[in-house]
Structures are given as structure tokens and as C-alpha cells.
Design a protein around this motif. Structure first.
Motif, PDB file in Angstrom:
ATOM      1  N   HIS A 291      19.195   3.372  24.416  1.00 52.42           N
ATOM      2  CA  HIS A 291      19.525   2.971  23.156  1.00 52.42           C
ATOM      3  C   HIS A 291      20.889   2.198  23.166  1.00 52.42           C
ATOM      4  O   HIS A 291      21.101   1.124  22.551  1.00 52.42           O
ATOM      5  N   ALA A 292      21.940   2.319  24.108  1.00 50.09           N
ATOM      6  CA  ALA A 292      23.046   1.781  24.030  1.00 50.09           C
ATOM      7  C   ALA A 292      22.642   0.370  24.523  1.00 50.09           C
ATOM      8  O   ALA A 292      23.335  -0.746  23.954  1.00 50.09           O
TER       9      ALA A 292
ATOM     10  N   PRO B  50      26.193  -0.289  28.841  1.00 49.56           N
ATOM     11  CA  PRO B  50      26.836  -1.891  28.836  1.00 49.56           C
ATOM     12  C   PRO B  50      28.096  -1.668  29.129  1.00 49.56           C
ATOM     13  O   PRO B  50      29.068  -0.800  29.009  1.00 49.56           O
TER      14      PRO B  50
ATOM     15  N   SER C 179      36.899  -8.551  24.464  1.00 56.10           N
ATOM     16  CA  SER C 179      37.344  -8.628  23.383  1.00 56.10           C
ATOM     17  C   SER C 179      38.170  -7.638  22.485  1.00 56.10           C
ATOM     18  O   SER C 179      38.871  -7.678  21.614  1.00 56.10           O
ATOM     19  N   LEU C 180      37.829  -6.175  22.936  1.00 49.40           N
ATOM     20  CA  LEU C 180      38.379  -5.226  22.388  1.00 49.40           C
ATOM     21  C   LEU C 180      39.658  -4.492  23.095  1.00 49.40           C
ATOM     22  O   LEU C 180      40.198  -3.554  22.606  1.00 49.40           O
TER      23      LEU C 180
ATOM     24  N   VAL D 299      43.154  -3.963  21.421  1.00 52.63           N
ATOM     25  CA  VAL D 299      43.204  -3.852  19.964  1.00 52.63           C
ATOM     26  C   VAL D 299      43.777  -2.732  19.475  1.00 52.63           C
ATOM     27  O   VAL D 299      43.231  -1.647  19.804  1.00 52.63           O
TER      28      VAL D 299
ATOM     29  N   ASP E 203      17.916  13.326  27.069  1.00 51.61           N
ATOM     30  CA  ASP E 203      18.567  12.933  25.909  1.00 51.61           C
ATOM     31  C   ASP E 203      19.725  12.093  26.377  1.00 51.61           C
ATOM     32  O   ASP E 203      19.966  10.935  25.903  1.00 51.61           O
TER      33      ASP E 203
ATOM     34  N   ALA F  90      32.474  -2.607  29.070  1.00 55.49           N
ATOM     35  CA  ALA F  90      33.324  -2.681  28.259  1.00 55.49           C
ATOM     36  C   ALA F  90      33.525  -4.155  27.741  1.00 55.49           C
ATOM     37  O   ALA F  90      32.937  -5.059  28.486  1.00 55.49           O
ATOM     38  N   LYS F  91      33.968  -4.322  26.566  1.00 50.25           N
ATOM     39  CA  LYS F  91      34.163  -5.831  25.818  1.00 50.25           C
ATOM     40  C   LYS F  91      35.538  -6.081  26.083  1.00 50.25           C
ATOM     41  O   LYS F  91      36.382  -5.370  25.576  1.00 50.25           O
TER      42      LYS F  91
ATOM     43  N   ARG G 225      19.696  -1.376  24.670  1.00 51.44           N
ATOM     44  CA  ARG G 225      18.801  -2.173  23.546  1.00 51.44           C
ATOM     45  C   ARG G 225      17.997  -3.252  24.408  1.00 51.44           C
ATOM     46  O   ARG G 225      18.106  -4.534  23.914  1.00 51.44           O
TER      47      ARG G 225
ATOM     48  N   GLU H 243      20.146   8.019  25.533  1.00 46.11           N
ATOM     49  CA  GLU H 243      21.296   7.486  24.972  1.00 46.11           C
ATOM     50  C   GLU H 243      21.689   6.116  25.666  1.00 46.11           C
ATOM     51  O   GLU H 243      21.981   4.951  24.904  1.00 46.11           O
TER      52      GLU H 243
END
Lengths: 278, 278
Positions: free
Chosen positions: A62-63, A266, A271-272, A275, A55, A268-269, A65, A59
Motif C-alpha cells: 500500500h505504501a 518508500p 522536502s520534509l 520541517v 498484514d 524518506a522525503k 503503490r 502495508e
């Protein structure tokens, strides 16, 4: 507990154009339990650990991709394809799991090449897909029933190798498991279904016809597995007379395949950062 | 525990061509917990019971292969569609569950009518299918963005009602849930994702644009739900600020829908009586 490396002993040698297959299906004892942890109880505990680990791995898949994972399950009637899916993937988020059952082809499917319906079900980026039966039915049933000659068979084996190479080179990790039961074990399982009227919906008298062709099916499996096991899409033979053993072994195999992908979440972004949601 | 009948209080009144809608989305408090069993712990216990019961029901559905069940999940970002699927269907055999996520349509999908890609994913006989988002996106997003006028919208509502009637009259039980969260709750959930760098992969800065249109989305939901809730495909509004409450309520709804089907295993087959496997 068995050493991880031992899984490779149940791997069918990769197909080699030049030589004869060294693979003998009868050389693997369906009643053996090489990956048991000792008892049914401890096997169930190990399976719960594997389920939770799968599991967590799924995840990440999936994250991210990017990668895809495909598990192909084959085996004689009552070999436990459904039971394996239920037991091993019980803990995996249903959002991240796609199960594709392949039944007898429809008229539309028959009007295409045998890989047509399979290709459209291949896993997408980030997906874990399980084929419950597969394109391998098309190099087993017609062979046993005598409706496909050797040249046609050899062509199909090659089409399968080429198709799976293409999937693999597009980021698909392919694991193929043949759930290997003995003829005696199948008799007991079929008889148990017949003796329980509430299970008759799973059963048709014609199911017994395939059993009469048991030896031919074993031969067809042996040849097909030898001709389509590759480095990029290996076949494993799973001793499956014991259900708990079968589940643990399939789980261990898939978990090892996931671990070899070294999946990470992945990054951290930027751009976030900082915020504030209003 | 809440009385079962109470679920109907959260059902959007069936569409009525002649009258004005009496439905007000704002009349339902997202933070209310009408179906809680008392505490988070007891809610989780109840959810485990529901999950086991759904698994048993789904097995009968599958055995019978006549009826179909479709659950449609809609809601604003972070309303918990993924979490609901994970929590409520955790116990259901993955073999019997098909989850269809609808993302932004592809060019090919856009080249067809908006129900084209949805119809191909409708549940087959014996299937329990969950739409994670759905054709309802196509009467929400374009409405909020102002790219669809009222006449086009009314036509689509009718197309949806007609489509769902056809599915229902072909043996599909349809339950539609709008996961209803408050604007404050969404802020907290979005902020929590931003503050946790490991969750950034779930997030894009553009997700905040939809939040700026919150009121327009609530209006679009209210109108769409009122126009497409029917006796054969009712909408339910699920107070969803509490995740455990949301899960229990969706589970109760679906379980009630299954129970109303009075599913039984198919009868024993006379042809199998006394058969001995050789």
C-alpha cells in the motif's frame, strides 16, 4: 514443517500449446495435509504468524503503490472459499484488502464479454484483491451444462491467458487457488448445513443439482486449470478436506508471493527534513 | 461505563428549515473521553467485545440480505479515519465489510454531479459499507477554498439530505461520524510523521496548507454538519484526541445502530427438512 519448495508440487504445470496436459486433478488427494505443521493447534499458530506477516507485507504494498496482488479462489460448493478468506486475512488491515464476490451475472453483465465485469474489479496499484469465484466460472458452468462447445471453450481459455498476461505485465502478481475437496467431504458439509436450521440461509435445494454433476465439474476443472496455468498466473491445487491445512497452505502461498516482491517502504522525503509544524 | 443514552449528547441536532442551528462544534472538547471505560487497557478490552459483537451482527445482516448499513467517516488530516477502521472493524469478517476511500475526484467523476460517484458505492442489501471520506468533502474543500458561493452550498446540503433520505427509505441505516481533534493534537501527529522518515510516504508538504486553514475548516464542518444532520442520517461528533476513546465511541455507536435493527437469522427452510445428501 514442510519445505517451502514443496508448494511447487501443487502447482499445475504451465500450459503448453504443443503438448498434451500432464495434469491430473485426481492425482492430488484432497484429504492430504502436506503443509500441516503437525496438529490443528500448531497450524492455527502458524496461521496467526502468516496473518501478521501478510498484514506487514500488505502495508508495504500500500505504501509503495506500484505493485498489485490478486488472489483468485475457486472450488466446488462448500470447498471453503469464504472460510479461507475469513481465516487467512483476518489479521490483514481491512483498509488494504478488497474482496470481490462474483455471483451469477446480471443481464447487463451478460450483455458484455465475460471478462468485462472482471476487468473493472482488477486490483489497483497498492491493492490486494481477492476474487471469491471469478471469470473461471465462465469456463466451468457452461461447460458442465453443455451450453458451450469445445471451440468456444478453447477461445475463452486463450482470452483468459491473454487477459492475465496483460494484468501481470502491468505489475499484478496473480495467484490462483483451487480448493480441492472430496465428494465425501462435500456430502458431510452439505448434510451438516441441512441438519442445522440456522444455516439454511446459506443453502438452496438447487445446490444439490451441482453435486449430481460432480464428475463433470472435476473434468471441467482439470481441463480449465491445465489450459490456464501459466508462469505469470499459476494455478495451485489446495488439498482442502482439512480446513486448517487449507488455510495454512493458502497463507503460505500468498506469503511466498509477497516475499518474492521484496517490498520496501518508500524512501524518506528530503522536502520534509527538518520541517516544523506550526 | 457511560450510559448508552449519552451518545445522543454528541449527536448534532437535526436540521430544521425554520430555525437557526443550535450546534457549536467548539462546544465539544476534542480531548474529553466521555465513553472511556476507565483506562486504555479496559478500553481495549471493551473494543474487543464490541468488535466481536459487530462481527456477529454483520453476519446476521449478511444472512438476511435486506438491510444495509453505511458508516461515513470524516475528519481533518490525522484525525484517525484509517486508524478507526483498522481498530473497530478488525474482528469483522472481511467478507462482510466494504471500505470505500474517496480521494480527489478524477476528471470523469468531475464531469458528473458530486453524488454520482458516491451513489454507485452505496451499500447493497446485506452489506456494511464504510466511506473513508465521502460526499462531504464536496461541501468542505470548495467552501474553504472559496470556490463555491453560499447558494451553491445550500443547494448541495439539500441534495445531500434528499439523497440520504432516499437511501434510508430503501433500508439503509446511516451513521455519520466526524472525528474531532484539536489543532494542538494535529500538530503533534503531523510532527511525529515528519520526524519518522519511514512514515513520509503518508505525507506531503502540501498537507500543511490545509492546516493553515484550520479555522475555516472548523467553520465549514460546523455549518455542513448542522445542515445535514437528520433523524434518518444523524451526525455524531467524536472527541478523538484519544485514539482508544475514539475507537470505543465509534464502536458503541455502530453497535447500537445494529442492535436497533433487531437482526435475526432467516428462518429454517421447510424444503430442506429431512433432506439426505447422496
Amino acid at each position: 514443517m514442510a519445505k517451502k519448495n514443496d508448494l511447487d508440487e501443487y502447482r499445475v504445470p504451465a500450459f503448453d500449446e504443443s503438448g498434451k496436459s500432464k495434469f491430473a486433478l485426481a492425482g492430488i488427494d484432497p484429504s492430504s495435509k502436506p503443509f500441516t505443521t503437525g496438529s490443528k493447534d500448531t497450524d492455527r499458530e502458524r496461521l496467526a504468524e502468516i496473518g501478521a506477516a501478510l498484514d506487514a507485507q500488505q502495508e508495504r504494498l500500500h505504501a509503495q503503490r506500484v505493485q498489485r496482488v490478486l488472489l483468485v479462489l475457486q472450488g466446488m460448493d462448500t470447498s471453503g472459499k469464504d472460510g479461507t478468506i475469513r481465516a487467512v486475512f483476518h489479521e490483514v488491515d481491512p483498509l488494504g484488502l478488497r474482496i470481490v464476490p462474483f455471483k451469477a451475472p446480471t443481464l447487463t453483465e451478460l450483455a458484455h464479454d465475460f471478462l468485462w465485469r472482471v476487468h473493472s474489479q482488477a486490483p489497483a496499484a497498492g491493492e490486494l484483491t481477492i476474487f471469491n469465484r471469478s471469470h473461471y466460472e465462465d469456463v466451468l458452468v457452461p461447460v458442465v451444462l453443455g451450453s458451450m462447445d469445445k471451440d468456444a471453450r478453447l477461445r475463452r481459455y486463450r482470452h483468459i491467458r491473454d487477459f492475465e498476461l496483460m494484468l501481470a505485465q502491468n505489475g499484478t502478481t496473480i495467484i490462483k487457488c483451487m480448493l480441492h475437496i472430496s465428494k465425501d467431504e462435500q456430502r458431510e458439509r452439505l448434510q451438516a448445513r441441512i441438519d442445522d436450521p440456522t444455516k439454511h440461509w446459506k443453502f438452496d435445494v438447487s445446490d444439490l443439482d451441482a453435486r449430481k454433476l460432480w464428475d463433470k465439474y472435476q473434468d471441467a476443472y482439470e481441463e480449465a486449470l491445465a489450459a490456464t496455468s501459466t508462469d505469470y498466473a499459476p494455478w495451485y491445487v489446495i488439498p482442502a478436506d482439512s480446513k486448517t491445512h487449507r488455510n495454512v497452505m493458502v497463507g503460505e502461498l500468498l506469503l511466498r508471493a509477497f516475499e518474492s516482491l521484496k517490498l520496501e517502504f518508500p524512501p524518506a522525503k528530503e522536502s520534509l527534513k527538518g520541517v516544523i509544524v506550526e
